[in-house]
Design a protein around this motif. Structure first.
Motif, mmCIF file in Angstrom:
data_model
loop_
_atom_site.group_PDB
_atom_site.id
_atom_site.type_symbol
_atom_site.label_atom_id
_atom_site.label_comp_id
_atom_site.label_asym_id
_atom_site.label_seq_id
_atom_site.Cartn_x
_atom_site.Cartn_y
_atom_site.Cartn_z
ATOM 1 N N LEU A 43 1.010 -1.086 0.111
ATOM 2 C CA LEU A 43 0.165 -0.092 0.025
ATOM 3 C C LEU A 43 0.831 1.285 0.006
ATOM 4 N N ALA A 44 1.989 1.246 0.655
ATOM 5 C CA ALA A 44 2.837 2.399 0.835
ATOM 6 C C ALA A 44 3.407 2.523 -0.647
ATOM 7 N N SER A 45 3.960 1.630 -1.411
ATOM 8 C CA SER A 45 4.471 1.717 -2.603
ATOM 9 C C SER A 45 3.447 2.175 -3.391
ATOM 10 N N LEU A 46 2.118 1.731 -3.608
ATOM 11 C CA LEU A 46 1.118 2.272 -4.446
ATOM 12 C C LEU A 46 0.712 3.723 -4.156
ATOM 13 N N ALA B 87 0.652 9.296 -5.537
ATOM 14 C CA ALA B 87 0.996 10.726 -5.443
ATOM 15 C C ALA B 87 1.876 11.370 -6.564
ATOM 16 N N ILE B 88 2.793 10.695 -7.047
ATOM 17 C CA ILE B 88 3.373 10.955 -8.357
ATOM 18 C C ILE B 88 2.618 11.295 -9.384
ATOM 19 N N GLY B 89 1.464 10.409 -9.749
ATOM 20 C CA GLY B 89 0.346 10.516 -10.743
ATOM 21 C C GLY B 89 -0.298 11.668 -10.536
ATOM 22 N N LEU B 90 -0.616 12.057 -9.532
ATOM 23 C CA LEU B 90 -1.421 13.268 -9.331
ATOM 24 C C LEU B 90 -0.495 14.462 -9.660
ATOM 25 N N CYS C 117 -0.900 5.300 -14.826
ATOM 26 C CA CYS C 117 0.272 5.049 -15.357
ATOM 27 C C CYS C 117 1.117 4.955 -14.004
ATOM 28 N N ALA C 118 1.097 5.697 -13.308
ATOM 29 C CA ALA C 118 2.014 5.771 -12.059
ATOM 30 C C ALA C 118 1.915 4.629 -11.360
ATOM 31 N N VAL C 119 0.667 4.073 -10.940
ATOM 32 C CA VAL C 119 0.317 3.169 -10.130
ATOM 33 C C VAL C 119 0.871 1.601 -10.708
ATOM 34 N N ALA D 45 4.951 -2.591 -10.915
ATOM 35 C CA ALA D 45 6.287 -2.958 -11.468
ATOM 36 C C ALA D 45 7.515 -2.908 -10.800
ATOM 37 N N GLY D 46 7.533 -1.925 -9.998
ATOM 38 C CA GLY D 46 8.712 -1.807 -8.962
ATOM 39 C C GLY D 46 8.672 -2.613 -7.897
ATOM 40 N N LEU D 47 7.622 -2.859 -7.148
ATOM 41 C CA LEU D 47 7.520 -3.764 -6.129
ATOM 42 C C LEU D 47 7.628 -5.170 -6.501
ATOM 43 N N LEU D 48 7.184 -5.743 -7.429
ATOM 44 C CA LEU D 48 7.613 -6.889 -8.230
ATOM 45 C C LEU D 48 8.747 -7.154 -8.645
ATOM 46 N N SER D 49 9.672 -6.048 -9.061
ATOM 47 C CA SER D 49 10.963 -6.176 -9.361
ATOM 48 C C SER D 49 11.630 -6.450 -8.002
ATOM 49 N N VAL D 50 11.553 -5.850 -7.041
ATOM 50 C CA VAL D 50 12.116 -6.006 -5.807
ATOM 51 C C VAL D 50 11.774 -7.432 -5.265
#
Length: 320
Positions: A102-105, A110-113, A223-225, A230-235
């Protein structure tokens, strides 16, 4: 003109019109045939698994990029969003897997906004607005992670990137589910129709009373979500968080996949299946080059040629 000649002309015309749409699939088929003949162990299950796992993050990011390009925009910050999501995982994983996700999403939202508001309300060009977060977002991610690579050992979280379900990687299942969701949004929802209308003719959409600004903000948030996922799955897949490396230059791969897949840079159209095919094609190109011991510079030049050909074919199609 005889009937036979007329039919031949019609058939050639249909083939010429259909070739740009099927070009990416034909290229994938030719690459597969080439690898079957010349690349040892290409058809093994382990190799197929590797190719799908490596392509999955690009597919997820490219889906979001396709939505943005569908509005005649661009998002250069997706790699930084991935890095920020990766940096937050170790910080919140102590509170549980759900809290970390949830923190990552939330960071992605926030960045998408910010991107959406800069584009829709402030009026900045998308390339300028997202370029700021392309630089600043990764810098923030490095600050959060203190510039260190951090190992991730939570088995429940690692299952997302390393586990299997029905003998298929969970990562691939997640990517496939997101493809279906994005395809449904584009084709079957009011938001999807508005998205295409805004990309096709923004002034006309405004005159028609469509909520153009809300649509643009929503697209950049989506797009940002997707980039955060993708970022959390890469980790989860590499079992560590490195903010300086996760998602590095993935925006270029995503844009390439979207363009090669047939989504026009002029907006008004989103080809979801073509975007997936574009990502798979680029993964096959890279894998083929690597397996035949070609230098990275050759791979980059091949990708550049593919992009130029795809853009040229799209332009010719619009001209016709």
């Amino acid at each position: 003109m005889t009937t036979e000649a007329l039919r031949t002309g019609i058939d050639l015309s249909r083939l010429r019109k259909g070739l740009p749409r099927c070009g990416v699939y034909l290229a994938i088929l030719l690459l597969i045939v080439y690898n079957i003949v010349f690349t040892p162990y290409f058809l093994t299950l382990s190799n197929l698994r590797i190719q799908l796992i490596q392509a999955a993050p690009v597919v997820i990011v490219a889906l979001g990029m396709a939505l943005v390009i569908g509005t005649e925009g661009i998002d250069l910050s997706v790699g930084s969003v991935m890095a920020l999501a990766a940096a937050l995982i170790p910080l919140y994983l102590g509170y549980g897997v759900v809290a970390a996700i949830l923190a990552s999403l939330a960071a992605g939202v926030a960045i998408g906004l910010i991107n959406g508001i800069l584009v829709a309300k402030v009026g900045l060009q998308p390339i300028v607005a997202t370029l700021a977060l392309f630089v600043g977002g990764r810098g923030l991610a490095v600050v959060i992670s203190e510039g260190k690579l951090k190992d991730v050992r939570n088995e429940d979280f690692l299952y997302l990137g390393s586990g299997d379900f029905l003998r298929v990687p969970v990562l691939v299942w997640i990517a496939a589910l997101l493809v279906l969701v994005v395809a449904f949004v584009v084709r079957r929802t009011v938001f999807g129709r508005r998205l295409l209308a805004v990309g096709g003719n923004r002034p006309a959409a405004e005159l028609a009373g469509l909520p153009v600004k809300r649509v643009l903000i929503g697209v950049y948030v989506l797009c940002a979500v997707l980039a955060s996922i993708a970022g959390l799955l890469s980790v989860s897949r590499i079992q560590s968080s490195d903010a300086s490396a996760v998602g590095l230059l993935i925006e270029l791969s995503a844009i390439t996949a979207v363009v090669v897949g047939g989504t026009p840079l002029t907006g008004g159209r989103v080809r979801v299946l073509g975007t997936v095919a574009g990502a798979l094609l680029m993964q096959l190109v890279v894998a083929t080059m690597i397996k035949h011991d070609l230098p990275p510079s050759t791979t980059e030049m091949a990708q550049a040629v593919i992009i130029l050909v795809a853009v040229y074919v799209a332009r010719e199609r619009r001209t016709r």
